[in-house]
Design a protein around this motif. Structure first.
Motif, short mmCIF file in Angstrom:
data_model
loop_
_atom_site.label_atom_id
_atom_site.label_comp_id
_atom_site.label_asym_id
_atom_site.label_seq_id
_atom_site.Cartn_x
_atom_site.Cartn_y
_atom_site.Cartn_z
N ALA A 33 0.83 -1.16 0.00
CA ALA A 33 -0.12 -0.02 0.02
C ALA A 33 1.12 1.19 0.05
CB ALA A 33 -0.96 -0.12 1.28
N GLY A 34 0.69 2.16 -0.96
CA GLY A 34 1.07 3.59 -0.82
C GLY A 34 2.51 3.49 -1.58
N GLU A 35 2.94 2.51 -2.10
CA GLU A 35 4.34 2.49 -2.60
C GLU A 35 4.20 2.51 -4.23
OE1 GLU A 35 6.75 -0.96 -2.71
OE2 GLU A 35 5.24 -2.38 -3.58
N ASP A 172 -10.88 6.31 -6.48
CA ASP A 172 -9.96 6.07 -5.50
C ASP A 172 -9.41 4.53 -5.60
OD1 ASP A 172 -9.44 8.52 -4.33
OD2 ASP A 172 -11.46 8.20 -3.27
N PRO A 173 -8.87 4.01 -6.72
CA PRO A 173 -8.45 2.84 -6.48
C PRO A 173 -7.24 2.44 -5.67
CG PRO A 173 -7.50 3.99 -8.70
CD PRO A 173 -8.37 4.80 -7.79
N MET A 200 -0.34 12.25 -6.43
CA MET A 200 -1.96 11.41 -6.38
C MET A 200 -1.58 10.22 -5.72
SD MET A 200 -4.18 13.25 -8.03
CE MET A 200 -3.39 14.50 -7.29
N GLN A 201 -0.47 9.62 -5.75
CA GLN A 201 -0.14 8.24 -4.91
C GLN A 201 -0.06 8.78 -3.48
OE1 GLN A 201 3.97 7.35 -5.31
NE2 GLN A 201 3.64 5.69 -3.61
N SER A 206 -2.83 5.45 -3.26
CA SER A 206 -2.77 4.31 -4.13
C SER A 206 -1.47 3.64 -4.12
CB SER A 206 -3.38 4.70 -5.46
OG SER A 206 -4.75 5.18 -5.27
N ALA A 207 -1.38 2.16 -4.34
CA ALA A 207 -0.23 1.68 -4.92
C ALA A 207 0.00 2.01 -6.37
CB ALA A 207 -0.18 0.49 -4.23
N VAL A 208 1.14 2.41 -6.81
CA VAL A 208 1.16 2.44 -8.10
C VAL A 208 2.24 1.69 -8.88
CG1 VAL A 208 1.88 4.08 -10.01
CG2 VAL A 208 0.92 5.01 -7.93
#
Length: 318
Positions: A33-35, A172-173, A200-201, A206-208
């Motif tokens: 999550a969040g990376e 919000d994926p 945005m991350q 969101s994880a990108v």
């Protein structure tokens, strides 16, 4: 760290006239999550086939996908088309490299953003239109109300890519896949789009997954890097580990082929000899062996497993 996507032994194969092409050949990784995880490698290494396989966008009668990909309790590989339709755009969203081709040319961009909102949220047309304008403002379009009324061809390449990011973030994926999002954009706009993805991350959490072949891009934005070659991950680690302390000869070759701004200027850039594998036939051992300066007999016989973040029997020798 919370795992949002867990992929194990993923294979994506395509039926071609010469036989069955192993585009993705047993890939395993976790996305947190969040990376921002960057997938890097030459064209044909399997980056896009991997992510499109996860979202079901390359399914067809001549495509064979196996393995597991757990997302929020759902195995994306085993999921049916209706399940994937509910997940795409809401749980996992994709930003394609060619925004002009991805957007509907005869529909105003604001309506396209609103359409994605209404597909997954129980809101009225008016509410969706207002949220669409708000999203276009969030992604940095200077006049979002006017941009919402424009058709894709009336916007610049950078503006269209911002619209694609707005569509991707509409619900919000948990996972955002960006497939070469800065291709064909000039350097200044590339930097703006990358900065937007990072913002945005952070703001959406969101994880990108960023697909790119540009190591300069990776150095700017990635938290972790996975290097792919011939359908497999050959090295994975933090940005510092992979860029500053590469262990796989392929990673070393990629980095040596990049121009540097420090140190003496070489007469010519180093190049990895040979060509990447593109056909259905693969060597019995390491796929990189025909191009590797460190190859030994054991490399020609064994497929090195991904252990301790690298798939190489000679890891760290280069």
């Amino acid at each position: 760290m919370t795992t949002v996507l867990s992929v194990r032994d993923l294979k994506v194969e395509f039926d071609v006239p010469a036989g069955r092409l192993p585009a993705v050949n047993g890939v395993s990784f976790d996305l947190f999550a969040g990376e921002l995880l960057a997938l890097v490698g030459e064209s044909g290494s399997g980056k896009s086939a991997l992510t499109m396989g996860l979202t079901g966008l390359n399914r067809g009668p001549r495509t064979h996908i196996s393995g597991t990909a757990d997302f929020d309790g759902t195995d994306l590989v085993a999921a049916g088309d209706k399940q994937l339709q509910r997940i795409r755009g809401a749980g996992i969203a994709v930003v394609f490299q060619d925004a002009l081709a991805a957007l509907n040319p005869v529909q105003r961009v604001g309506k396209q953003v609103a359409e994605m909102i209404r597909q997954h949220q129980p809101v009225s047309s008016k509410e969706a239109a207002l949220k669409a304008v708000s999203l276009l403002r969030d992604v940095g379009l200077a006049n979002p109300e006017q941009s919402a009324r424009a058709y894709p061809h009336q916007l610049s390449g950078g503006m269209r890519q911002r619209v694609m990011i707005a569509i991707a973030l509409a619900n919000d994926p948990g996972v955002l896949i960006a497939d070469e999002p800065t291709t064909a954009l000039d350097v200044t706009i590339q930097a703006q789009v990358l900065a937007l993805l990072k913002r945005m991350q952070r703001e959406h959490g969101s994880a990108v997954v960023l697909i790119t072949h540009d190591l300069g891009v990776v150095a700017e934005v990635a938290d972790r890097i996975a290097v792919m070659y011939a359908g497999r991950i050959v090295e994975i680690g933090t940005r510092d580990e992979v860029l500053n302390h590469p262990r796989h000869p392929y990673t070393v070759g990629l980095l040596n082929s990049m121009p540097r701004i420090d140190g003496p200027r070489p007469r010519r850039l180093a190049a990895i000899k040979g060509n990447p594998l593109t056909g259905v036939d693969r060597p019995p051992g390491c796929a990189f062996a025909p191009r590797c300066d460190l190859v030994q007999d054991e490399c020609l016989e064994q497929v090195p497993p991904l252990e301790n973040q690298v798939a190489c029997l000679r890891a760290g020798v280069a």
